[in-house]
Design an enzyme around this catalytic site. Structure first.
Site, PDB file in Angstrom:
ATOM      1  N   ARG A 101      44.407  19.184  10.759  1.00 50.18           N
ATOM      2  CA  ARG A 101      43.995  20.668  11.899  1.00 50.18           C
ATOM      3  C   ARG A 101      45.693  19.415  12.743  1.00 50.18           C
ATOM      4  O   ARG A 101      44.356  18.075  13.323  1.00 50.18           O
ATOM      5  CB  ARG A 101      43.031  20.413  12.816  1.00 50.18           C
ATOM      6  CG  ARG A 101      42.934  21.294  14.231  1.00 50.18           C
ATOM      7  CD  ARG A 101      41.588  21.619  13.998  1.00 50.18           C
ATOM      8  NE  ARG A 101      40.809  23.183  13.865  1.00 50.18           N
ATOM      9  CZ  ARG A 101      40.348  23.913  13.917  1.00 50.18           C
ATOM     10  NH1 ARG A 101      39.342  23.729  14.990  1.00 50.18           N
ATOM     11  NH2 ARG A 101      40.098  24.790  13.787  1.00 50.18           N
ATOM     12  N   HIS A 128      47.633  29.374  13.161  1.00 50.18           N
ATOM     13  CA  HIS A 128      46.060  29.135  12.563  1.00 50.18           C
ATOM     14  C   HIS A 128      45.815  30.559  11.034  1.00 50.18           C
ATOM     15  O   HIS A 128      44.719  30.999  10.906  1.00 50.18           O
ATOM     16  CB  HIS A 128      44.970  29.990  13.436  1.00 50.18           C
ATOM     17  CG  HIS A 128      43.465  29.314  12.999  1.00 50.18           C
ATOM     18  ND1 HIS A 128      43.498  28.108  12.182  1.00 50.18           N
ATOM     19  CD2 HIS A 128      42.365  29.497  14.173  1.00 50.18           C
ATOM     20  CE1 HIS A 128      41.844  28.027  12.346  1.00 50.18           C
ATOM     21  NE2 HIS A 128      41.257  29.012  13.201  1.00 50.18           N
ATOM     22  N   GLN A 131      42.201  30.409  10.055  1.00 56.29           N
ATOM     23  CA  GLN A 131      41.760  32.513  10.541  1.00 56.29           C
ATOM     24  C   GLN A 131      41.877  32.863   9.904  1.00 56.29           C
ATOM     25  O   GLN A 131      41.923  34.393   9.394  1.00 56.29           O
ATOM     26  CB  GLN A 131      41.546  32.362  12.000  1.00 56.29           C
ATOM     27  CG  GLN A 131      40.440  32.442  12.864  1.00 56.29           C
ATOM     28  CD  GLN A 131      39.392  32.164  12.312  1.00 56.29           C
ATOM     29  OE1 GLN A 131      38.598  31.504  12.581  1.00 56.29           O
ATOM     30  NE2 GLN A 131      38.518  33.490  12.171  1.00 56.29           N
ATOM     31  N   ASP A 210      39.577  36.325  21.889  1.00 54.20           N
ATOM     32  CA  ASP A 210      39.946  34.985  21.294  1.00 54.20           C
ATOM     33  C   ASP A 210      39.739  34.280  22.827  1.00 54.20           C
ATOM     34  O   ASP A 210      39.566  34.308  23.916  1.00 54.20           O
ATOM     35  CB  ASP A 210      41.223  34.464  20.540  1.00 54.20           C
ATOM     36  CG  ASP A 210      40.806  33.003  20.142  1.00 54.20           C
ATOM     37  OD1 ASP A 210      39.434  32.363  20.405  1.00 54.20           O
ATOM     38  OD2 ASP A 210      41.880  32.713  19.841  1.00 54.20           O
ATOM     39  N   CYS A 250      37.087  35.079  16.643  1.00 54.05           N
ATOM     40  CA  CYS A 250      37.069  33.608  15.434  1.00 54.05           C
ATOM     41  C   CYS A 250      36.432  32.039  16.222  1.00 54.05           C
ATOM     42  O   CYS A 250      36.032  32.025  15.062  1.00 54.05           O
ATOM     43  CB  CYS A 250      38.910  33.456  15.956  1.00 54.05           C
ATOM     44  SG  CYS A 250      38.805  32.706  17.607  1.00 54.05           S
ATOM     45  N   ARG A 278      34.919  32.061   6.513  1.00 51.99           N
ATOM     46  CA  ARG A 278      36.550  31.923   6.024  1.00 51.99           C
ATOM     47  C   ARG A 278      36.285  30.719   4.906  1.00 51.99           C
ATOM     48  O   ARG A 278      37.068  30.276   4.182  1.00 51.99           O
ATOM     49  CB  ARG A 278      35.940  30.218   7.378  1.00 51.99           C
ATOM     50  CG  ARG A 278      36.614  30.824   8.491  1.00 51.99           C
ATOM     51  CD  ARG A 278      37.700  30.787   9.194  1.00 51.99           C
ATOM     52  NE  ARG A 278      38.327  30.083   9.158  1.00 51.99           N
ATOM     53  CZ  ARG A 278      38.755  28.709   9.479  1.00 51.99           C
ATOM     54  NH1 ARG A 278      38.227  28.989  10.576  1.00 51.99           N
ATOM     55  NH2 ARG A 278      39.230  27.679   9.636  1.00 51.99           N
TER      56      ARG A 278
HETATM   57  N1   CP Z   1      37.622  29.576  14.558  1.00 51.79           N
HETATM   58  C1   CP Z   1      37.673  27.649  14.450  1.00 51.79           C
HETATM   59  O1   CP Z   1      38.973  27.733  13.790  1.00 51.79           O
HETATM   60  O2   CP Z   1      36.949  27.613  14.398  1.00 51.79           O
HETATM   61  P1   CP Z   1      36.847  25.702  14.864  1.00 51.79           P
HETATM   62  O3   CP Z   1      37.837  25.123  15.893  1.00 51.79           O
HETATM   63  O4   CP Z   1      35.292  25.372  14.888  1.00 51.79           O
HETATM   64  O5   CP Z   1      37.111  25.431  13.755  1.00 51.79           O
END
Ligand code: CP
Length: 292
Positions: A101, A128, A131, A210, A250, A278
């Site tokens: 990430r 992403h 997700q 989102d 998300c 997830r």
């Molecule tokens: N939706 C998501 O990626 O959550 P986090 O940022 O908590 O990992």
């Protein structure tokens, strides 16, 4: 077999995506049925905060018989200038796969280029895709199919919207995105773009929201909240979608901003299932990536 990465999600064929989602459902029914990572480690590099991604990957790797190595920003020489490429060269000698990430997609691409093991995207500024896997799995659970569904995303045309549009197209889901001028989604040629949330949700099976201020956007928070205020996912907007439409998000959510508390905690949401999915979807992804 060529080394397989998962950077945008479009590395998968339609058939592979279908098989992955099918396997994810099997893993949800029987969480310990695969030992795809028995005796192997997976590196999980977090240069940005995370709750869901970190938890779901860490628990998921464990359930597959593997060992998750969570590596945070500040704990690695990456934070002192070691390149993503050299980091990948070293990690490749120890682990079966590497997740990252980070901010710029170019950092993840540099990591993947030098890696000798599969690399997967745990969120970048542009994408992403993990997700989106869970989102598609949740849609499939709710409606028993994906082909022919319509999903409407309302709000900022960000990384989540892009991955939904790209993987949705791969799965046969029609994706409409409603955003104000200045926040329009780019890089997803199959998405239907509009500025009108009512138009986007017409006939939709799911409506997706989102946050209005994503990680890295804090400097423009006030302008974003003002521009995106008409794009709130509330019961009134959900009523304008197709019959039986569900609400998705998300997370993390800001009830009262991009989604009302009534929808977030109400009977039409599948948001908390989505958060659980997830883990199942990513386990199926890991099993696929390390099988090559
Ligand atoms: N939706 C998501 O990626 O959550 P986090 O940022 O908590 O990992």
């Amino acid at each position: 077999m060529t080394l397989r990465h998962f950077l945008t999600g479009t590395e998968l064929s339609c058939d592979e995506l279908g098989a992955l989602l099918h396997h994810a459902a099997e893993l949800k029914a029987a969480p310990l049925s695969s030992r795809a990572l028995e005796g192997r480690s997976v590196a999980l590099i977090f240069e940005r905060p995370s709750t869901r991604t970190r938890l779901s990957f860490e628990a998921g790797v464990f359930e597959l018989g593997g060992h998750p190595l969570v590596l945070r920003q500040g704990e690695m020489q990456l934070s002192r200038g070691e390149s993503a490429g050299d980091t990948a060269r070293v990690l490749s000698r120890h682990v079966a796969a590497i997740g990252m990430r980070t901010g710029p997609d170019a950092v993840l691409e540099e990591l993947a280029l030098a890696s000798e093991v599969p690399v997967f995207n745990m969120l970048t500024a542009g994408h992403h895709p993990c997700q989106a896997l869970a989102d598609l799995m949740t849609l499939r659970e709710a409606f028993g199919r994906l082909e022919g569904l319509k999903l409407a995303y309302v709000g900022d045309g960000n990384n989540v919207a892009r991955s939904l549009a790209l993987l949705g197209a791969l799965a046969g889901v029609e994706v409409a995105v409603a955003s104000p001028d200045g926040y329009t989604l780019t890089g997803a040629p199959d998405a239907q773009l509009t500025t009108d949330p009512g138009e986007a949700v017409r006939g939709a099976h799911a409506v997706y929201a989102d946050v209005w201020v994503s990680m890295g956007d804090e400097g423009t928070a006030d302008a974003r909240r003002a521009a995106l205020a008409p794009y709130r996912l509330d019961d009134t907007l959900l009523d304008r979608a197709g019959p039986g439409a569900i609400a998705l998000h998300c997370l993390p959510a800001h009830p009262g901003e991009e989604i009302s508390a009534e929808v977030l905690y109400g009977p039409r949401q599948r948001i908390w299932d989505q958060a659980e999915n997830r883990r199942h979807a990513q386990k199926a992804l890991l099993a696929l990536l390390v099988s090559g």
